[in-house]
Motif scaffolding. Structure first.
Motif, mmCIF file in Angstrom:
data_model
loop_
_atom_site.group_PDB
_atom_site.id
_atom_site.type_symbol
_atom_site.label_atom_id
_atom_site.label_comp_id
_atom_site.label_asym_id
_atom_site.label_seq_id
_atom_site.Cartn_x
_atom_site.Cartn_y
_atom_site.Cartn_z
ATOM 1 N N PRO A 197 6.105 22.268 -87.210
ATOM 2 C CA PRO A 197 4.927 21.461 -87.557
ATOM 3 C C PRO A 197 3.898 22.309 -88.301
ATOM 4 O O PRO A 197 3.948 23.543 -88.269
ATOM 5 C CB PRO A 197 4.416 20.991 -86.196
ATOM 6 N N PRO A 198 2.937 21.662 -88.993
ATOM 7 C CA PRO A 198 2.002 22.404 -89.852
ATOM 8 C C PRO A 198 1.233 23.503 -89.134
ATOM 9 O O PRO A 198 1.061 24.599 -89.674
ATOM 10 C CB PRO A 198 1.076 21.313 -90.378
ATOM 11 N N ASP A 199 0.742 23.230 -87.915
ATOM 12 C CA ASP A 199 -0.052 24.248 -87.237
ATOM 13 C C ASP A 199 0.788 25.471 -86.894
ATOM 14 O O ASP A 199 0.317 26.609 -86.954
ATOM 15 C CB ASP A 199 -0.710 23.671 -85.986
ATOM 16 N N VAL A 200 2.056 25.258 -86.551
ATOM 17 C CA VAL A 200 2.942 26.379 -86.228
ATOM 18 C C VAL A 200 3.271 27.176 -87.494
ATOM 19 O O VAL A 200 3.329 28.412 -87.472
ATOM 20 C CB VAL A 200 4.216 25.875 -85.544
ATOM 21 N N GLU A 257 -6.127 29.982 -83.596
ATOM 22 C CA GLU A 257 -5.594 28.632 -83.521
ATOM 23 C C GLU A 257 -5.974 27.876 -84.787
ATOM 24 O O GLU A 257 -7.066 28.048 -85.336
ATOM 25 C CB GLU A 257 -6.137 27.902 -82.293
ATOM 26 N N PHE A 258 -5.065 27.019 -85.221
ATOM 27 C CA PHE A 258 -5.276 26.264 -86.450
ATOM 28 C C PHE A 258 -5.053 24.785 -86.150
ATOM 29 O O PHE A 258 -3.914 24.297 -86.188
ATOM 30 C CB PHE A 258 -4.327 26.753 -87.545
ATOM 31 N N PRO A 259 -6.120 24.067 -85.827
ATOM 32 C CA PRO A 259 -5.982 22.645 -85.471
ATOM 33 C C PRO A 259 -5.540 21.808 -86.657
ATOM 34 O O PRO A 259 -5.752 22.158 -87.821
ATOM 35 C CB PRO A 259 -7.394 22.266 -85.014
ATOM 36 N N MET A 260 -4.881 20.664 -86.327
ATOM 37 C CA MET A 260 -4.426 19.741 -87.356
ATOM 38 C C MET A 260 -5.370 18.556 -87.443
ATOM 39 O O MET A 260 -5.934 18.116 -86.445
ATOM 40 C CB MET A 260 -3.001 19.258 -87.053
ATOM 41 N N THR A 261 -5.526 18.043 -88.654
ATOM 42 C CA THR A 261 -6.349 16.860 -88.920
ATOM 43 C C THR A 261 -5.478 15.835 -89.625
ATOM 44 O O THR A 261 -4.828 16.146 -90.622
ATOM 45 C CB THR A 261 -7.561 17.200 -89.795
#
Length: 839
Positions: free
Chosen positions: A523-526, A595-599
């Motif tokens: 997934p994008p955040d990973v 951490e890189f949250p998803m929107t």
């Protein structure tokens, strides 16, 4: 004023002869006599004849003649009304203009019976240098006009004074003209050099002292220009030329000097501003074309010129950088015939006058009516200036300036053109080197970016990349478009800190890493978190910003992750724009466990998504908020039917860039026919391949694809057989139907990529599976997945579907053996599987 000099040196007459336009004779331009003297000189001296004047002109050396020596020339010298032949006078002839320029001669008549002595010769020689400088600046036509009204230093305009400095005592004897030039009253001058130095501009005093201080003088001739401040505050330029005389033992004895006003040789204020503007423009020129444009912009309109050309000189060829005007019809035939590309490249031997001017290396000016070859005369029928461009001791280029109507060349303009030639020559060499370096840097940068973008179902992606023009080192901006499974696509844009080879290297590594993590199915955040940890582990001082978007091309759902990067921009179908508020994390390479949250955001058909780097919206002259506002305005007024035009609109006006600019633009259209999917877990049973084939047959019949059934069953058999034989763990069969193709894919837990055999032994019992898949599929391949891989093949439909298939999904086959609808194929599949197992 000149008469005062004549009195000081004791001469009776001074005259100037200049070379005529045809170069056939020396013509008398001006005469100044001492009071009470009636001497006259001939109006002209043909160069083909013999006379003191022509001899000195040809030899290029002063000629000093006593009365006896002068009489030997016959009736070619001065006369008086009472004495039609040469009277008993001495004559001095000094050629004007060194370095082969041949401007003319200065002639002095003296009544001394033994000739002009050494002291007065020294003064006259010094004075001749100022006369030559004045004539060269004004042009010979300024003296040869019947009624001269051109500005310039004719003899009685020259303000010249003389002095003698006695080195033994340090005392100075100066005439009134010297004191007047310095602005010192006669009664206030005490004969000391220091008194003159007090009125000099402080910055120029060290240079003056190096000439006038007795303890630092050396033999020879010295000259310099300096500034003085007169009592009324006026700033005046003076030129000093001095010669030191030595005694028999070689010790400096005294200095003979001439001081003249040279303000007329200095450019006017408007000309200074013109040179300053040109210098500023050339400072920012990083290409040869930039140099040419700067010259045209600075000179053509201010000088009222009709044509301007700037070209490099390479061997026998003129490599044109800029012509103004740029239409071939505006230039002579020699130039039009060499117009084989964007600009003409005429050989220099086709323009012999120009070639000669380049060999001499001096600014050449031809007034209206000059005898020039058509290739030059057509450039400037009203006047032509040829400026060889010097740099590093050689001529690197040429600038041609032509006027349509009659143009008079004043002394200030001549000085301006000479100064301009030096500036442009240096800028041309610098730009040529920068061109080569910039081309190399750009090639490196582009080699690290995608060569082409993939075709996307349900959308069109375009990109733009512009390297910085204010600097040469390669930057770290990058973009990428990554097709993913199940109709998804990843859009990536990023920027590594700085401009250097290290930044470009990190850029290439980050682009490769993000692509690898994305294709694996994370997934994008990973994906972004993995890339961040990778950059931290590189132990580099550089960091990177990034924006990553995972877009479902079927549903229009997008998931964004932002690592210190600029927000994405959206243009909705109704023309409104939006700066998408994506929650962000820190730049990559700063914090290992960041951490890189998803929107999430939804895109409707016709939406434009723009990902940009900061070079587009921020610079030293542009605030970030203002840059984003301008970008949104450009998006709003652009036509979304042409994504390439929208990208160009966004880049409009970025001719000078402090930073690289990268742009990734996607127009989301949505899929006309959404893909239909079906999947089934392959159980590891003796008849597993048969069940997989039965599932495929039921599904394709339900989808209305009877024509593709046989080929699809063969591909399914080979894919499933290979997965069962060569891997352990769960195997899954996936079928995807789009508008024009059928995709058959098998997932297995092994990361090993299947390898197609180079040669096949046709008597062997195996090894032909991948060859069959390749032969029967339009395309096939293998992609890594998290914890395994997917091997797939695609079949083109015999007739593209307009609507998705309807009806209930196919029933999953039972686990045990059943009646096979495709018994011949089933037996073949079982037989091959058994032989592979035995192998």
């Amino acid at each position: 004023m000149t008469g005062h000099v004549l009195t000081f040196t004791g001469t009776a007459l001074v005259a100037v002869y200049v070379l005529d336009a045809e170069g056939a004779e020396l013509r008398l331009a001006e005469t100044v006599r001492n009071a009470g003297r009636s001497y006259a000189l001939p109006a002209r001296y043909p160069l083909s004849g013999r006379s003191p004047v022509t001899d000195a002109f040809h030899d290029g050396r002063p000629l000093w003649l006593t009365p006896t020596e002068l009489a030997a020339y016959g009736p070619t010298g001065p006369t008086t009304p009472e004495t039609p032949t040469t009277p008993g006078v001495s004559l001095g002839v000094l050629p004007l203009g060194g370095d082969g320029k041949g401007l003319g001669c200065l002639v002095v008549v003296d009544e001394a019976p033994d000739g002009i002595d050494a002291d007065r010769r020294g003064f006259i020689e010094l004075y001749a240098h100022h006369v030559a400088a004045g004539i060269e600046a004004a042009g010979p036509q300024a003296l040869t006009q019947p009624h001269p009204d051109l500005p310039g230093p004719t003899l009685d305009r020259l303000r010249v004074g003389s002095f003698v400095l006695h080195l033994g005592s340090g005392r100075m004897t100066a005439d009134t003209q010297v004191l007047e030039l310095f602005g010192i009253a006669g009664e206030d001058f005490d004969g000391r050099v220091e008194t003159l130095l007090t009125v000099a501009v402080p910055d120029d005093v060290p240079a003056l002292m190096s000439v006038l201080e007795p303890d630092v003088l050396t033999s020879g001739t010295a000259q310099l220009e300096f500034r003085i401040r007169r009592p009324n505050g006026e700033l005046r330029w003076l030129g000093l030329r001095a010669r030191v005389e030595t005694g028999p033992d070689g010790t400096p004895r005294r200095m003979l000097g001439v001081v003249a006003e040279t303000s007329y040789l200095r450019p006017r204020a408007d000309e200074v501003s013109l040179v300053q503007r040109l210098s500023a423009a050339l400072a920012g020129a990083t290409t040869v074309r930039d140099v040419g444009r700067a010259v045209v912009g600075a000179l053509r309109d201010p000088l009222g010129a009709g044509r301007v050309a700037v070209a490099e000189v390479q061997a026998d060829q003129l490599v044109v950088g800029v012509l103004s005007p740029a239409e071939p019809a505006a230039w002579p035939e020699v130039w039009r015939s060499a117009w084989r590309s964007e600009w003409p490249e005429p050989p220099s031997h086709a323009l012999p006058t120009l070639a000669e001017a380049l060999r001499e290396g001096q600014v050449s000016i031809w007034p209206e009516g000059s005898a020039l070859e058509p290739g030059l005369a057509g450039i400037g029928p009203g006047g032509l200036a040829v400026l060889p461009l010097p740099a590093d001791g050689r001529i690197v280029g040429v600038c041609l300036i032509g006027w349509e109507r009659r143009h008079e060349f004043g002394p200030e303009e001549r000085s301006l053109l000479t100064a301009t030639a030096g500036l442009v020559g240096q800028a041309l060499v610098r730009a040529h080197a920068l061109d080569a370096e910039h081309e190399l840097a750009t090639m490196l940068q582009r080699s690290l970016l995608p060569r082409k973008l993939p075709e996307l179902p349900g959308g069109v992606a375009v990109t733009r990349y512009l390297p910085a023009t204010m600097g040469l080192e390669v930057g770290g901006d990058w973009y990428d478009v990554i097709p993913l499974a199940d109709g998804h696509v990843a859009l990536v844009i990023g920027d590594v800190q700085g401009h250097s080879a290290a930044a470009a290297t990190i850029m290439g590594q980050m682009r490769t890493a993000i692509r690898a993590y994305a294709v694996e199915g994370h997934p994008p955040d990973v994906v972004v978190a993995h890339a961040n940890r990778l950059l931290v582990g590189m132990e580099t001082d550089l960091f990177a910003t990034c924006c990553y978007a995972d877009l479902d091309m079927e549903e229009g759902e997008a998931w964004f992750v932002r690592a210190g990067h600029i927000q994405p921009l959206l243009r909705h179908p109704d023309g409104t724009t939006e700066e998408l508020d994506v929650e962000g994390g820190p730049p990559l390479g700063v914090v290992a466990d960041a951490e890189f949250p998803m929107t999430a955001a939804g895109l409707s058909s016709g939406t434009l998504l723009a990902l940009v780097t900061d070079g587009l919206v921020e610079s030293a002259r542009l605030d970030l908020d203002e840059g984003v506002r301008r970008a949104r305005q450009a998006l709003a007024r652009a036509d979304p039917a042409d994504p390439g035009g929208v990208a160009d609109e966004l880049l409009g006006g970025h001719s000078r860039r402090d930073d690289d600019v990268a742009l990734l633009l996607l127009r989301y259209d949505g899929m006309r026919v959404r893909p239909t999917r079906a999947s089934w877990t392959v159980w590891r049973l003796p008849d597993a391949v048969m069940h997989a084939r039965r599932f495929t047959a039921r599904t394709l019949r339900n989808w209305g694809l009877p024509d593709e059934l046989d080929v699809a069953l063969l591909v399914t058999s080979e894919l499933v057989t290979n997965a069962l034989v060569h891997t352990r763990g769960e195997v899954r069969l996936n079928l995807t139907l789009t508008a024009d193709r059928l995709r058959i894919a098998v997932n297995d837990p092994s990361p090993r990529t299947p390898v197609k055999p180079a040669t096949v032994d046709w008597e062997a019992t195996g090894g032909r599976g991948l060859l069959l898949i390749e032969a029967m599929s339009q395309t096939w391949g293998s992609v890594p997945l998290s914890g395994g891989k997917q091997v797939w093949g695609e079949l083109s439909l015999s007739s593209p579907r307009e609507e998705p298939p309807s009806g209930p999904p196919p029933e999953e086959p039972p686990e045990g053996p059943t009646d096979a609808e495709d018994e011949p194929w089933t037996r073949g599949a079982r037989g091959r599987r058994g032989r592979r197992a035995r192998r």
